[in-house]
Design a protein around this motif. Structure first.
Motif, PDB file in Angstrom:
ATOM      1  N   CYS A  74       0.809  -0.993   0.119  1.00  0.00           N
ATOM      2  CA  CYS A  74       0.053  -0.043  -0.080  1.00  0.00           C
ATOM      3  C   CYS A  74       0.964   1.165   0.014  1.00  0.00           C
ATOM      4  CB  CYS A  74      -1.021   0.023   1.182  1.00  0.00           C
ATOM      5  SG  CYS A  74      -0.163   0.103   2.748  1.00  0.00           S
ATOM      6  N   GLU A  75       0.351   2.495   0.160  1.00  0.00           N
ATOM      7  CA  GLU A  75       1.032   3.653   0.024  1.00  0.00           C
ATOM      8  C   GLU A  75       1.885   3.783   1.288  1.00  0.00           C
ATOM      9  OE1 GLU A  75      -2.182   3.377  -0.049  1.00  0.00           O
ATOM     10  OE2 GLU A  75      -3.060   3.876  -1.840  1.00  0.00           O
ATOM     11  N   LYS A  76       1.987   2.926   2.311  1.00  0.00           N
ATOM     12  CA  LYS A  76       2.736   3.166   3.360  1.00  0.00           C
ATOM     13  C   LYS A  76       3.929   2.178   3.366  1.00  0.00           C
ATOM     14  CE  LYS A  76      -0.343   5.357   6.653  1.00  0.00           C
ATOM     15  NZ  LYS A  76      -1.599   5.133   7.125  1.00  0.00           N
ATOM     16  N   THR A  77       3.726   1.234   2.481  1.00  0.00           N
ATOM     17  CA  THR A  77       4.841   0.077   2.315  1.00  0.00           C
ATOM     18  C   THR A  77       6.402   0.722   2.166  1.00  0.00           C
ATOM     19  OG1 THR A  77       3.299  -1.428   1.691  1.00  0.00           O
ATOM     20  CG2 THR A  77       5.563  -2.106   1.114  1.00  0.00           C
ATOM     21  N   ILE A  78       7.427   0.050   2.768  1.00  0.00           N
ATOM     22  CA  ILE A  78       8.702   0.619   2.515  1.00  0.00           C
ATOM     23  C   ILE A  78       9.153   0.211   1.265  1.00  0.00           C
ATOM     24  CG2 ILE A  78      11.070   0.289   3.566  1.00  0.00           C
ATOM     25  CD1 ILE A  78       9.869   0.083   6.317  1.00  0.00           C
ATOM     26  N   PHE A  79      10.004   1.374   0.663  1.00  0.00           N
ATOM     27  CA  PHE A  79      10.615   0.945  -0.822  1.00  0.00           C
ATOM     28  C   PHE A  79      11.863   0.036  -0.510  1.00  0.00           C
ATOM     29  CE2 PHE A  79       8.702   5.171  -2.575  1.00  0.00           C
ATOM     30  CZ  PHE A  79       7.356   4.601  -2.636  1.00  0.00           C
ATOM     31  N   HIS A  80      11.980  -1.014  -1.438  1.00  0.00           N
ATOM     32  CA  HIS A  80      13.258  -1.521  -1.539  1.00  0.00           C
ATOM     33  C   HIS A  80      13.671  -1.819  -2.813  1.00  0.00           C
ATOM     34  CE1 HIS A  80      16.295  -4.963   0.172  1.00  0.00           C
ATOM     35  NE2 HIS A  80      16.806  -4.351  -1.182  1.00  0.00           N
ATOM     36  N   PRO A  81      14.082  -1.064  -3.642  1.00  0.00           N
ATOM     37  CA  PRO A  81      14.069  -1.220  -5.465  1.00  0.00           C
ATOM     38  C   PRO A  81      15.065  -2.157  -5.474  1.00  0.00           C
ATOM     39  CG  PRO A  81      14.862   0.931  -4.933  1.00  0.00           C
ATOM     40  CD  PRO A  81      13.990   0.406  -3.492  1.00  0.00           C
ATOM     41  N   ARG A  82      14.788  -2.977  -6.692  1.00  0.00           N
ATOM     42  CA  ARG A  82      15.887  -4.082  -7.080  1.00  0.00           C
ATOM     43  C   ARG A  82      16.658  -3.684  -8.374  1.00  0.00           C
ATOM     44  NH1 ARG A  82      17.703  -8.345  -4.180  1.00  0.00           N
ATOM     45  NH2 ARG A  82      16.607  -9.987  -5.649  1.00  0.00           N
ATOM     46  N   SER A  83      16.453  -2.449  -8.992  1.00  0.00           N
ATOM     47  CA  SER A  83      17.242  -2.324 -10.010  1.00  0.00           C
ATOM     48  C   SER A  83      17.282  -1.004 -10.265  1.00  0.00           C
ATOM     49  CB  SER A  83      16.104  -2.730 -11.228  1.00  0.00           C
ATOM     50  OG  SER A  83      14.931  -1.819 -11.309  1.00  0.00           O
ATOM     51  N   PRO A  84      18.195  -0.421 -11.299  1.00  0.00           N
ATOM     52  CA  PRO A  84      18.572   1.097 -11.259  1.00  0.00           C
ATOM     53  C   PRO A  84      17.337   1.754 -11.689  1.00  0.00           C
ATOM     54  CG  PRO A  84      20.453  -0.371 -12.011  1.00  0.00           C
ATOM     55  CD  PRO A  84      19.212  -1.359 -11.774  1.00  0.00           C
TER      56      PRO A  84
ATOM     57  N   ASP B   3      -0.802  10.786  -2.873  1.00  0.00           N
ATOM     58  CA  ASP B   3      -0.177   9.839  -3.593  1.00  0.00           C
ATOM     59  C   ASP B   3      -1.431   8.538  -3.477  1.00  0.00           C
ATOM     60  OD1 ASP B   3       1.712  11.349  -4.086  1.00  0.00           O
ATOM     61  OD2 ASP B   3       2.952  10.775  -2.502  1.00  0.00           O
ATOM     62  N   TYR B   4      -1.283   7.645  -4.573  1.00  0.00           N
ATOM     63  CA  TYR B   4      -2.167   6.403  -4.565  1.00  0.00           C
ATOM     64  C   TYR B   4      -1.326   5.196  -5.026  1.00  0.00           C
ATOM     65  CZ  TYR B   4      -6.205   9.494  -3.445  1.00  0.00           C
ATOM     66  OH  TYR B   4      -7.086  10.345  -2.994  1.00  0.00           O
ATOM     67  N   VAL B   5      -1.699   4.054  -4.370  1.00  0.00           N
ATOM     68  CA  VAL B   5      -1.373   2.761  -5.122  1.00  0.00           C
ATOM     69  C   VAL B   5      -2.532   2.340  -5.995  1.00  0.00           C
ATOM     70  CG1 VAL B   5      -1.415   0.393  -4.685  1.00  0.00           C
ATOM     71  CG2 VAL B   5       0.068   1.888  -3.168  1.00  0.00           C
ATOM     72  N   VAL B   6      -2.153   1.788  -7.359  1.00  0.00           N
ATOM     73  CA  VAL B   6      -3.205   1.458  -8.258  1.00  0.00           C
ATOM     74  C   VAL B   6      -2.850   0.135  -8.885  1.00  0.00           C
ATOM     75  CG1 VAL B   6      -4.296   2.009 -10.477  1.00  0.00           C
ATOM     76  CG2 VAL B   6      -3.580   3.868  -9.052  1.00  0.00           C
ATOM     77  N   GLY B   7      -3.535  -0.828  -8.564  1.00  0.00           N
ATOM     78  CA  GLY B   7      -3.610  -2.090  -9.085  1.00  0.00           C
ATOM     79  C   GLY B   7      -4.747  -2.994  -8.886  1.00  0.00           C
ATOM     80  N   THR B   8      -4.859  -4.271  -9.298  1.00  0.00           N
ATOM     81  CA  THR B   8      -6.189  -5.137  -9.159  1.00  0.00           C
ATOM     82  C   THR B   8      -5.956  -6.069  -7.792  1.00  0.00           C
ATOM     83  OG1 THR B   8      -5.080  -7.109 -10.315  1.00  0.00           O
ATOM     84  CG2 THR B   8      -5.826  -5.424 -11.537  1.00  0.00           C
ATOM     85  N   GLY B   9      -5.009  -6.100  -7.132  1.00  0.00           N
ATOM     86  CA  GLY B   9      -4.909  -7.015  -6.047  1.00  0.00           C
ATOM     87  C   GLY B   9      -5.171  -8.516  -6.405  1.00  0.00           C
ATOM     88  N   ARG B  10      -4.630  -8.935  -7.567  1.00  0.00           N
ATOM     89  CA  ARG B  10      -4.775 -10.209  -8.112  1.00  0.00           C
ATOM     90  C   ARG B  10      -3.362 -10.481  -8.467  1.00  0.00           C
ATOM     91  NH1 ARG B  10      -9.453 -11.843  -6.106  1.00  0.00           N
ATOM     92  NH2 ARG B  10     -11.165 -10.387  -6.909  1.00  0.00           N
TER      93      ARG B  10
ATOM     94  N   ALA C  98       1.155  18.094  -6.864  1.00  0.00           N
ATOM     95  CA  ALA C  98       1.991  17.310  -7.244  1.00  0.00           C
ATOM     96  C   ALA C  98       1.836  15.887  -6.460  1.00  0.00           C
ATOM     97  CB  ALA C  98       3.528  17.728  -6.921  1.00  0.00           C
ATOM     98  N   VAL C  99       1.409  14.840  -7.101  1.00  0.00           N
ATOM     99  CA  VAL C  99       1.158  13.430  -6.654  1.00  0.00           C
ATOM    100  C   VAL C  99       1.812  12.702  -7.586  1.00  0.00           C
ATOM    101  CG1 VAL C  99      -1.072  14.623  -5.987  1.00  0.00           C
ATOM    102  CG2 VAL C  99      -1.095  13.511  -8.104  1.00  0.00           C
ATOM    103  N   SER C 100       2.163  11.308  -7.020  1.00  0.00           N
ATOM    104  CA  SER C 100       2.599  10.137  -7.542  1.00  0.00           C
ATOM    105  C   SER C 100       1.425   8.827  -7.647  1.00  0.00           C
ATOM    106  CB  SER C 100       3.722   9.640  -6.991  1.00  0.00           C
ATOM    107  OG  SER C 100       4.848  10.759  -7.055  1.00  0.00           O
ATOM    108  N   GLY C 101       1.193   8.528  -8.770  1.00  0.00           N
ATOM    109  CA  GLY C 101       0.662   7.328  -8.707  1.00  0.00           C
ATOM    110  C   GLY C 101       1.526   6.052  -8.994  1.00  0.00           C
ATOM    111  N   ILE C 102       1.328   5.275  -7.743  1.00  0.00           N
ATOM    112  CA  ILE C 102       2.392   3.959  -7.720  1.00  0.00           C
ATOM    113  C   ILE C 102       1.551   3.040  -8.496  1.00  0.00           C
ATOM    114  CG2 ILE C 102       3.442   2.441  -6.219  1.00  0.00           C
ATOM    115  CD1 ILE C 102       3.443   4.785  -4.042  1.00  0.00           C
ATOM    116  N   LEU C 103       1.882   2.779  -9.742  1.00  0.00           N
ATOM    117  CA  LEU C 103       1.006   2.095 -10.592  1.00  0.00           C
ATOM    118  C   LEU C 103       1.709   0.629 -10.783  1.00  0.00           C
ATOM    119  CD1 LEU C 103      -0.726   4.384 -10.806  1.00  0.00           C
ATOM    120  CD2 LEU C 103      -0.766   4.223 -13.451  1.00  0.00           C
ATOM    121  N   PHE C 104       0.923  -0.381 -10.619  1.00  0.00           N
ATOM    122  CA  PHE C 104       1.307  -1.533 -10.911  1.00  0.00           C
ATOM    123  C   PHE C 104       1.475  -2.046 -12.261  1.00  0.00           C
ATOM    124  CE2 PHE C 104       1.903  -3.980  -6.696  1.00  0.00           C
ATOM    125  CZ  PHE C 104       1.768  -2.820  -5.802  1.00  0.00           C
ATOM    126  N   ASN C 105       1.742  -3.240 -12.687  1.00  0.00           N
ATOM    127  CA  ASN C 105       1.951  -3.522 -14.130  1.00  0.00           C
ATOM    128  C   ASN C 105       0.665  -3.325 -14.856  1.00  0.00           C
ATOM    129  OD1 ASN C 105       4.177  -4.703 -12.524  1.00  0.00           O
ATOM    130  ND2 ASN C 105       4.813  -5.544 -14.572  1.00  0.00           N
TER     131      ASN C 105
END
Ligand code: NAP
Ligand code: F7E
Length: 342
Positions: free
Chosen positions: A146-156, A248-255, A179-186
């Motif tokens: 969700c929006e509060k989950t910590i980031f641990h990116p794995r690529s540049p 900011d919002y997370v956007v995905g299907t949850g599946r 100014a907002v960010s959409g944290i969009l899943f694939n």
């Protein structure tokens, strides 16, 4: 007067769907395009004739200031990026410049054109959307994310996106910008680039079904993603800029589905068995993999009223059908060229 939107990345998958959505809502839509005679500019012009274009590059600050000044947009959507994750190991500096510093440059262009400085933070009339990514979660610390989950990116790529995310938040806090960010899943579609795994599969299935190919080489079949339809996700981008306050919002299907699931569904759709055609190529496995992603998009649902309309199996089938039509047309064209001796 109609609202004006400026879209960076208009020639990409999301840019094209967003432009269609905004045009349908009466916006005047401007696309930032880079390069000399960009062939993707003529492609999108053929799709939508009533677009406006302005030259510019996320690598070039002056061009972005000039673009924002010329367009005087109500809304800026920063979708431009080098979006293919493996490329970020091959050209990490370039990807960081475009995907990270590029965000700062767009924010700076808005700040400069709006006349904002550190001591005058009354905000800007221009609303800004940043295309953040679930790749920022990387090696996930909890599931779903969700929006509060910590980031641990794995690529540049993921690291650069995290910079873009935080600098967007910082300009909101420093200058009072919307100014907002959409944290969009694939998210995928028939317009997805051919290098991404869903489209690579749908195109191969079309080629195999039509007799032009036999094998499909893939990397990590166990990787799990939360895949949705791009046409749904651009609605969320637009809604994020229509709220009373910037969030900011997370956007995905949850599946969750694996790459193996994607292959199975796509091959089954044309009555083929994926196991007869898919081979694993270890060279396609990434130096550091994001094994699993799944969105907790409850905030977007509750506050934006956003829900997806296309499920994963429906999405894969849509892409296979589109690629069967496209491959057939391409082959007919090639046959015609041979027939006329080209
Ligand atoms: P895409 O199809 O790869 O499109 C990328 C766009 O960025 C293209 O229009 C490209 O234009 C433009 N671009 C690349 N380098 C640029 C530069 N130096 N200056 C200006 N424009 C540049 O990507 P997409 O799938 O539509 O994704 C849109 C955005 O969402 C990206 O920022 C991506 O990182 C992010 N995102 C995507 C997903 C997803 O699943 N699709 C998920 C989360 C976040 P050219 O025609 O000039 O190459
Ligand atoms: O890989 C695995 C691969 O390249 C998905 C971008 O839009 O979404 C996208 O990034 C998964 C990975 O997308 C192949 O290892 C296996 O685990 O389709 P993809 P991505 O890397 O998840 C995020 C949210 C973005 O922000 C990005 O811009 O599939 N996989 N075999 C493969 N992937 C590819 N490309 N090709 C294979 O043969």
């Amino acid at each position: 007067m109609s609202k004006r939107a400026l879209i960076t990345g208009i020639t990409g998958q999301d840019g094209s769907y967003l432009a269609e959505l905004l045009l349908s809502q009466g916006y005047q839509v401007w696309g930032l395009v880079r390069g000399q005679a960009n062939p993707r500019r003529s492609r999108i012009s053929r799709l939508m004739s009533d677009l406006y274009f302005v030259d510019g590059d996320l690598m070039d600050q002056g061009s972005l200031v000039a673009a924002v000044d010329r367009v005087q947009p109500d809304e800026v959507y920063n979708l431009g990026a080098i979006s293919f994750v493996p490329m970020s190991w091959q050209q990490p500096e370039l990807v960081t410049e475009v995907n990270g510093m590029g965000v700062l440059r767009v924010l700076e262009a808005i700040r400069i054109v709006s006349g904002l400085n550190g001591s005058r933070n009354g905000g800007s009339q221009i609303r800004f959307y940043q295309a953040s990514s679930s790749e920022m979660f990387g090696m996930v610390t909890e599931s779903p994310q969700c929006e509060k989950t910590i980031f641990h990116p794995r690529s540049p790529y993921g690291v650069a996106k995290a910079y873009g995310h935080f600098i967007t938040r910082n300009y909101r806090e420093s200058f009072g910008m919307y100014a907002v960010s959409g944290i969009l899943f694939n998210h995928e579609s028939p317009r997805r680039g051919a290098e991404f795994v869903t489209r690579k599969i749908s195109r191969a299935v079309a080629n195999i079904k039509l007799g032009y190919q036999d094998k499909l080489a893939l990397g990590n079949l166990d990787a799990v993603r939360d895949w949705g339809f791009a046409g749904d996700y651009v609605r969320a981008m637009h809604l994020m800029l229509q709220q009373d306050g910037p969030t900011d919002y997370v956007v995905g299907t949850g599946r969750m589905n694996s790459v193996r699931d994607a292959a199975r569904i796509a091959f089954e759709h044309v009555d083929l068995d994926w196991r007869d055609h898919v081979v694993v190529d270890p060279d396609l496995v990434r130096p550091a993999e994001v094994e699993t992603l799944c969105a907790d998009a409850r905030r977007a649902e509750a506050e934006l009223g956003w829900t997806p309309t296309v499920d994963f199996a429906g999405l894969m089938r849509m892409m296979v059908d589109a690629d069967i039509r496209q491959v057939s047309r391409e082959r007919e064209y090639e046959d015609l060229q041979v027939a006329v001796g080209w």
